[in-house]
Write an enzyme that holds these catalytic residues in place. Structure first.
Site, PDB file in Angstrom:
ATOM      1  N   THR A 145      -5.286  11.040  -2.090  1.00  0.00           N
ATOM      2  CA  THR A 145      -4.930  10.914  -0.819  1.00  0.00           C
ATOM      3  C   THR A 145      -4.204  11.838  -0.428  1.00  0.00           C
ATOM      4  O   THR A 145      -4.122  12.533   0.517  1.00  0.00           O
ATOM      5  CB  THR A 145      -4.471   9.563  -0.316  1.00  0.00           C
ATOM      6  OG1 THR A 145      -5.279   8.631  -0.981  1.00  0.00           O
ATOM      7  CG2 THR A 145      -3.979   9.332   1.299  1.00  0.00           C
TER       8      THR A 145
ATOM      9  N   GLU B 164       0.742  -1.208  -0.013  1.00  0.00           N
ATOM     10  CA  GLU B 164       0.025  -0.114   0.026  1.00  0.00           C
ATOM     11  C   GLU B 164       0.827   1.260  -0.089  1.00  0.00           C
ATOM     12  O   GLU B 164       0.598   2.364  -0.559  1.00  0.00           O
ATOM     13  CB  GLU B 164      -1.035   0.173   1.050  1.00  0.00           C
ATOM     14  CG  GLU B 164      -2.113   0.933   0.845  1.00  0.00           C
ATOM     15  CD  GLU B 164      -2.581   1.776   2.100  1.00  0.00           C
ATOM     16  OE1 GLU B 164      -2.204   1.411   3.216  1.00  0.00           O
ATOM     17  OE2 GLU B 164      -3.674   2.588   1.822  1.00  0.00           O
TER      18      GLU B 164
END
Lengths: 322, 322
Positions: free
Chosen positions: B190, B137
């Site tokens: 993000t 991730e």
């Protein structure tokens, strides 16, 4: 007006408390067995609330009921109940040092509200007394935070979600959780300890603190001593306030070497505490901390206690001073 | 090298996750039943890890195993096990939108590590896979936080005490806790959502957030829906990030009016979620939120789900696209 359960006199004991508990600045506190304050409340013919005696305060506390923490709390309660004309006499016996970080003013405020509530037949529950005790403490401290008043009143470990709303929760206490609390004989005013804190903190620090506070709560609720230990870290107040406490980090190292789960400042200090699994380790940690202060030399008092689960309570008598 | 339990092919499903959960910025997340990503892993004669197919990504994802989130995680695992010469083929079937705030990259990373671990005979436990999924991730996101990867891997509600140390705990899930998760069709990176946050925050805000996070944990652990509801407030990220989501507060009011316990942004957004007691309220809240977005008009997808307690898992087949 409740009279049936009236008794002529009640004596109550309100225990010392450890607030903040490292990562729980303004939101977490627990009570210990001793020291604490004693208050006697008795009926009197003359209307109104009066303070008839104060001991253990070196003459520092006001006899004016509107200025004394204990009676400010009691008066706020009586006002709420519409009973300010009741004749009540109060004796205050301080057995806790001022500015010690042990919740001295909170204990007096809690004892004042609780003693009067008991005397007049207990119209309110402990939880219902919280706002009145808070008013008393705020009169001394200027701030409005329940992390001393909450556990002093209710006992156990108390978490405060919101101080303004007084949204508090009692947490389960792990069976073998003990504390070594050491008070070095210096005085730190809460006001000074608050001013030393910054107005802003890095978001990264807040996230760390939130992680640790959450970990501590989970650890306490699930009796996970490993998680408790990994969580007892304060990255906000401790790094700044430790300067006010001589040899703080030396004491911390000594407590941790003795096997403590964690070590930090009790409330605004100068008292420090070590949370420990079991009485034996707490005694060793207390001794190790005292040794560091003694070497300075800085006189100090050590209190070894499990988490006090009762909070303020009625007692038969006031013990003799040791 | 484990071979006994080897199977020729495994298909895994990794669910979407709601991170932050209002007051738990970077420390709390939970999994939902759908959407999610599917990954197929199978043995191959030719040594090394290869991606043979990617669907559902509009051609956006790299086929290079060293650049794809799913295979970065798998390669990190194989490297750890000294098995990088194993011949393994990977198919990635994205069923989640990118930049949705639903943990899309976390799901791919978790699925990649989990599928390969299963294929080679499951040498590691789910918990042991956490750091490898995190590596995957982080390769997409740049940040290192386990509030998507943790619940996607383990299922349930996962609290992260410390992201660096990957000290995570699964919380008990209240029986009737449901979520309405709504994804409006806009994309928020993000990175952008992180840059909108300040470096410093007022200490008072941190204390509020700490109180709410603690309240939420206590509420979840003790199935106290009232406390959960009083605690779901984010005073740090939500006030800033809501600007990126059209009619955010209108949607919030609609969800709360429908009876939700609380409402906030899922991860970095634009998805929003409402936590609810019971499926019925979750459905009503989901409908109310969708109505607000539809009125803009802004197309959106509604997902009604209990907290997914399983996390990533092996499945028989990949369902047809609806």
């Amino acid at each position: 007006m409740p009279t049936a359960k009236d008794s002529s006199e009640v004596i109550v004991f309100a225990p010392a408390t450890v607030a903040n508990v490292a990562c729980g600045y303004d939101v977490l506190g627990f009570a210990i067995d001793e020291p604490g304050d004693y208050i006697v409340a008795r009926h009197a013919d003359k209307p109104g609330l009066r303070i008839t005696a104060i001991t253990g305060d070196d003459g520092k506390l006001p006899l004016d009921p509107e200025k004394n923490t204990a009676t400010v709390a009691a008066l706020d309660l009586l006002h709420h109940l519409g009973m300010t004309d009741r004749g009540i006499e109060i004796e205050i016996h301080k057995r806790m040092p001022f500015g010690s970080g042990l919740g001295s003013s909170a204990a007096s405020a809690v004892a004042g509200a609780y003693a009067v509530n008991k005397l007049i037949g207990e119209p309110l529950s402990k939880m219902q007394l919280l706002p009145f005790a808070m008013t008393g403490e705020a009169s001394a401290d200027g701030a409005w935070h329940a992390d001393n008043v909450g556990p002093c009143l209710l006992g156990g470990i108390v978490f405060i979600r919101d101080n303004d709303e007084l949204d508090v929760a009692q947490l389960p206490v792990p069976k073998n959780l003990w504390a070594a609390v050491v008070h070095p004989d210096i005085e730190i005013l809460t006001k000074v300890a608050r001013e030393i804190l910054p107005k802003d903190i890095p978001l990264a620090n807040a996230t760390q603190q939130i992680g640790n506070l959450g970990g501590l709560l989970c650890g306490l609720i699930q009796s996970d001593y490993g998680l408790i230990s990994r969580s007892i870290h304060d990255v906000i107040a401790e790094p700044r306030r430790q300067k006010l406490i001589p040899d703080f980090y030396k004491a911390k190292r000594a407590a941790m070497a003795a096997g403590a789960l964690g070590f930090s400042i009790s409330g605004a200090g100068p008292s420090v505490f070590a949370l420990c699994e079991g009485k034996e380790i707490a005694e060793e940690a207390g001794e190790a901390i005292a040794k560091v202060f003694n070497a300075i030399p800085l006189s100090n008092q050590v209190h070894i206690s499990p988490v006090n689960q009762k909070g303020v309570q009625v007692v038969d008598k006031i013990p003799e001073l040791k």
